[in-house]
Design an enzyme around this catalytic site. Structure first.
Site, PDB file in Angstrom:
ATOM      1  N   LYS A   1       0.832  -1.359   0.070  1.00 20.47           N
ATOM      2  CA  LYS A   1       0.061  -0.166   0.073  1.00 20.47           C
ATOM      3  C   LYS A   1       0.840   1.313  -0.022  1.00 20.47           C
ATOM      4  O   LYS A   1       1.321   1.455   1.108  1.00 20.47           O
ATOM      5  CB  LYS A   1      -0.876  -0.043   1.140  1.00 20.47           C
ATOM      6  CG  LYS A   1      -1.891   0.858   0.895  1.00 20.47           C
ATOM      7  CD  LYS A   1      -2.663   1.405   2.147  1.00 20.47           C
ATOM      8  CE  LYS A   1      -2.003   2.525   2.888  1.00 20.47           C
ATOM      9  NZ  LYS A   1      -1.932   3.636   2.026  1.00 20.47           N
TER      10      LYS A   1
ATOM     11  N   GLU B   1       9.431  15.760  15.438  1.00 20.21           N
ATOM     12  CA  GLU B   1       9.644  15.675  14.110  1.00 20.21           C
ATOM     13  C   GLU B   1       9.261  16.740  13.254  1.00 20.21           C
ATOM     14  O   GLU B   1       7.737  16.927  13.151  1.00 20.21           O
ATOM     15  CB  GLU B   1       9.420  14.108  13.701  1.00 20.21           C
ATOM     16  CG  GLU B   1      10.123  13.835  12.217  1.00 20.21           C
ATOM     17  CD  GLU B   1       9.743  12.234  11.908  1.00 20.21           C
ATOM     18  OE1 GLU B   1       8.545  12.181  11.958  1.00 20.21           O
ATOM     19  OE2 GLU B   1      10.589  11.719  11.256  1.00 20.21           O
TER      20      GLU B   1
HETATM   21  P1  NAD Z   1       2.062   7.974   8.342  1.00 20.06           P
HETATM   22  O1  NAD Z   1       2.461   7.261   9.567  1.00 20.06           O
HETATM   23  O2  NAD Z   1       1.018   9.056   8.181  1.00 20.06           O
HETATM   24  O3  NAD Z   1       1.526   7.133   6.798  1.00 20.06           O
HETATM   25  C1  NAD Z   1       2.600   5.817   6.621  1.00 20.06           C
HETATM   26  C2  NAD Z   1       1.560   4.885   5.869  1.00 20.06           C
HETATM   27  O4  NAD Z   1       0.525   4.534   6.644  1.00 20.06           O
HETATM   28  C3  NAD Z   1       0.810   5.615   4.625  1.00 20.06           C
HETATM   29  O5  NAD Z   1       0.911   4.453   3.400  1.00 20.06           O
HETATM   30  C4  NAD Z   1      -0.773   5.584   5.437  1.00 20.06           C
HETATM   31  O6  NAD Z   1      -1.688   5.531   4.360  1.00 20.06           O
HETATM   32  C5  NAD Z   1      -0.564   4.475   6.128  1.00 20.06           C
HETATM   33  N1  NAD Z   1      -1.577   4.255   7.328  1.00 20.06           N
HETATM   34  C6  NAD Z   1      -2.138   5.467   7.762  1.00 20.06           C
HETATM   35  N2  NAD Z   1      -3.089   5.109   8.779  1.00 20.06           N
HETATM   36  C7  NAD Z   1      -3.060   3.879   8.868  1.00 20.06           C
HETATM   37  C8  NAD Z   1      -3.728   2.864   9.608  1.00 20.06           C
HETATM   38  N3  NAD Z   1      -4.660   3.027  10.816  1.00 20.06           N
HETATM   39  N4  NAD Z   1      -3.302   1.515   9.380  1.00 20.06           N
HETATM   40  C9  NAD Z   1      -2.496   1.088   8.415  1.00 20.06           C
HETATM   41  N5  NAD Z   1      -1.717   2.098   7.985  1.00 20.06           N
HETATM   42  C10 NAD Z   1      -2.229   3.317   7.694  1.00 20.06           C
HETATM   43  O7  NAD Z   1       3.602   8.332   7.564  1.00 20.06           O
HETATM   44  P2  NAD Z   1       3.523   9.643   6.194  1.00 20.06           P
HETATM   45  O8  NAD Z   1       3.189  11.026   6.970  1.00 20.06           O
HETATM   46  O9  NAD Z   1       3.237   8.875   5.126  1.00 20.06           O
HETATM   47  O10 NAD Z   1       5.194   9.438   6.427  1.00 20.06           O
HETATM   48  C11 NAD Z   1       6.074  10.367   7.114  1.00 20.06           C
HETATM   49  C12 NAD Z   1       6.501   9.673   8.358  1.00 20.06           C
HETATM   50  O11 NAD Z   1       7.171   8.313   7.960  1.00 20.06           O
HETATM   51  C13 NAD Z   1       7.649  10.420   9.253  1.00 20.06           C
HETATM   52  O12 NAD Z   1       7.410  10.352  10.597  1.00 20.06           O
HETATM   53  C14 NAD Z   1       8.983   9.792   9.012  1.00 20.06           C
HETATM   54  O13 NAD Z   1       9.982   9.820   9.897  1.00 20.06           O
HETATM   55  C15 NAD Z   1       8.531   8.239   8.728  1.00 20.06           C
HETATM   56  N6  NAD Z   1       9.473   7.713   7.773  1.00 20.06           N
HETATM   57  C16 NAD Z   1      10.414   6.702   8.509  1.00 20.06           C
HETATM   58  C17 NAD Z   1      11.391   6.125   7.785  1.00 20.06           C
HETATM   59  C18 NAD Z   1      12.109   5.085   8.427  1.00 20.06           C
HETATM   60  O14 NAD Z   1      12.885   4.211   7.605  1.00 20.06           O
HETATM   61  N7  NAD Z   1      12.268   4.880   9.389  1.00 20.06           N
HETATM   62  C19 NAD Z   1      11.479   6.351   6.446  1.00 20.06           C
HETATM   63  C20 NAD Z   1      10.609   7.458   5.806  1.00 20.06           C
HETATM   64  C21 NAD Z   1       9.668   8.059   6.703  1.00 20.06           C
END
Ligand code: NAD
Length: 446
Positions: free
Chosen positions: A151, A350
């Site tokens: 996804k 963050e």
């Molecule tokens: P997010 O947590 O909002 O979303 C990440 C993914 O989770 C998306 O595909 C989203 O649709 C999905 N999601 C949302 N609600 C969900 C639920 N209830 N159940 C399952 N999936 C769900 O994050 P974002 O805003 O897309 O990305 C930014 C964040 O990602 C930042 O906190 C960043 O630090 C983190 N990030 C971490 C890494 C790493 O490798 N540690 C790498 C890139 C980004």
């Protein structure tokens, strides 16, 4: 749903969103494809992954253009990321037949271990590095013999869809790689709940990661979580200050700061503070912000208006430095440096935008204490010409990935992942294979 170019705010695609029914259908396809996929010989599975890597190379420019238009990332960055995606599939093609078990001396027989695939794995990816992070999960998942449902994030689904087409073109059988486009709260949530999904490989925010972990408990799903960060860039007075200052902006303003590894806390030894700050401001002034499709651009817009509003909320009062950004359409935000204490919100949360907190420290002990004074532990850098100090400090900082006199966090061959609330499990390198396989122990009486 509408997909928008964040540099122009123009729609670039209209897609139908999947709901629970479509998600279940994708899981069913992945489940049906699993027995045949796990039975593919190691050499053939490697050959298919290698073919996918080659197709990524051959279609590299198209993939880079998709990523730039959808994420707003500078085209030179997108080209670099697509190159990494190809390298990831080459690496895991090579890893297929090198991830093997052991024989263990025991009484009364022969004991051996096997690395078995898990079955259907659910991969959930964020919007900041859509193609890269998809490949980090797909490579090891497929190499181990799993089938996947992936996804992408709502805002950036396009490159993952194209990658799935290339997987088919490479000859990876239908049903092995499934991309489901839709809301996290519906599709992602369904992956987490679904009894036929054996594992969730999640990258995203710590907040959603916590929900994924809670949800996975019901079916004892395996999870790996790659979450947020608040990494420190530690500059000692004995560092090559010119080199450290020239690199520091790219350690936090890359991808417009929307990088889990962003070194968004710049810790500077007080005796070198004024000199370093002058150099840092000069270097930040040089970051070229503008049209992501221009070859020379170094920083594009943020992903959305909502993200820009959130980033803005971190800047109150007069910043140390505020750069230029285009006016008009697009979710632009300038490179911004603020002076802070480690207790300020800008140093604790963050930001996920181009805002860096500059924080002075007195000595090595305080540098370590401040670097560790965060719930996160993903990445970081140490700048010093004293080799013993570099290693001493590296061992003392609680973080998954560190670089000394450099800013890099990810390499195809090396493990990447977090300590503390930055998550657990490792991506990339041979370590990632552990997250997509189960160890089976077999004893034969002799
Ligand atoms: P997010 O947590 O909002 O979303 C990440 C993914 O989770 C998306 O595909 C989203 O649709 C999905 N999601 C949302 N609600 C969900 C639920 N209830 N159940 C399952 N999936 C769900 O994050 P974002 O805003 O897309 O990305 C930014 C964040 O990602 C930042 O906190 C960043 O630090 C983190 N990030 C971490 C890494 C790493 O490798 N540690 C790498 C890139 C980004």
């Amino acid at each position: 749903m509408q997909v928008v170019n964040p540099a122009t705010e123009e729609p670039i695609a209209e897609l139908e969103q999947a709901g629970v029914e479509e998600t279940d259908a994708a899981v069913a396809r992945a489940k049906a494809a699993f027995p045949a996929w796990r039975a593919v010989t190691p050499s053939d599975r490697a050959r298919l992954l290698r073919r996918l890597a080659t197709l990524v190379e051959e279609n590299g420019e198209e993939l880079a253009q998709i990523e730039t238009r959808n994420v707003g990332k500078p085209i030179s960055d997108s080209r670099g990321e697509v190159g990494m995606v190809a390298d990831v599939f080459h690496f895991y093609a090579g890893a297929v037949d090198k991830h093997h078990g052991e024989t263990i001396p025991v009484a009364g027989g022969v004991d051996m271990t096997f690395r078995e695939p898990l079955g259907v794995v659910g991969l959930i990816v964020p919007w900041n590095f859509p193609l890269n992070i998809s490949s980090w999960k797909l490579g090891p998942a497929l190499a181990c013999g799993n089938t996947v449902v992936l996804k992408p994030a709502e805002l950036t689904p396009l490159s993952a869809m194209r990658l799935a087409e290339l997987a088919l073109e490479a000859g990876i059988p239908e049903g092995v790689v499934n991309v489901v486009v839709g809301k996290g709260s519906i599709v992602g949530q369904r992956f987490v709940e679904h009894p036929d999904v054996a594992k969730i490989g999640f990258t995203g925010s710590t907040e959603v990661g916590r929900m994924v972990m809670e949800g996975a408990a019901a079916t004892i799903k395996r999870v790996t979580l790659e979450l947020g960060g608040k990494s420190a860039n530690v500059i000692f007075a004995d560092a090559d200050l010119e080199a450290a200052a020239a690199a520091a902006p790219y350690a936090v303003f890359g991808n417009a700061g929307q990088d889990c590894c962003a070194r968004s806390r710049i810790l500077v030894e007080r005796s070198a503070y004024d000199r370093f700050l002058d150099l840092l401001v000069e270097a930040t002034r040089d970051v070229k912000v503008g049209d992501p499709e221009d070859d020379s651009t170094e920083m594009g817009p943020l992903i959305s208006a909502e993200q820009r509003e959130k980033v803005e909320s971190f800047v109150d009062g007069e910043p140390l430095f505020r750069g230029d950004a285009p006016d008009g359409k697009g979710f632009w935000f300038p490179c911004t440096l603020v002076e802070a204490s480690n207790d300020d919100r800008v140093a604790r949360d963050e930001v996920f935008g181009p805002v860096a907190a500059v924080i002075p420290f007195a000595d090595e002990g305080e540098a370590i204490r401040l670097a560790n004074d965060t719930p996160y532990g993903l990445s970081g850098s140490i700048w010093t010409e004293n080799g013993a100090r570099a290693l001493r400090v590296a061992r003392a900082i609680d973080t998954g990935v560190l670089s000394i006199n450099a800013n890099s966090s990810v390499r195809v061959q090396t493990p990447f992942g977090g300590f503390k609330q930055s998550g657990f499990g490792r991506e990339l390198g041979m370590h990632a294979l552990a997250g997509y396989s189960e160890i089976k122990n077999v004893f034969v009486a002799t």
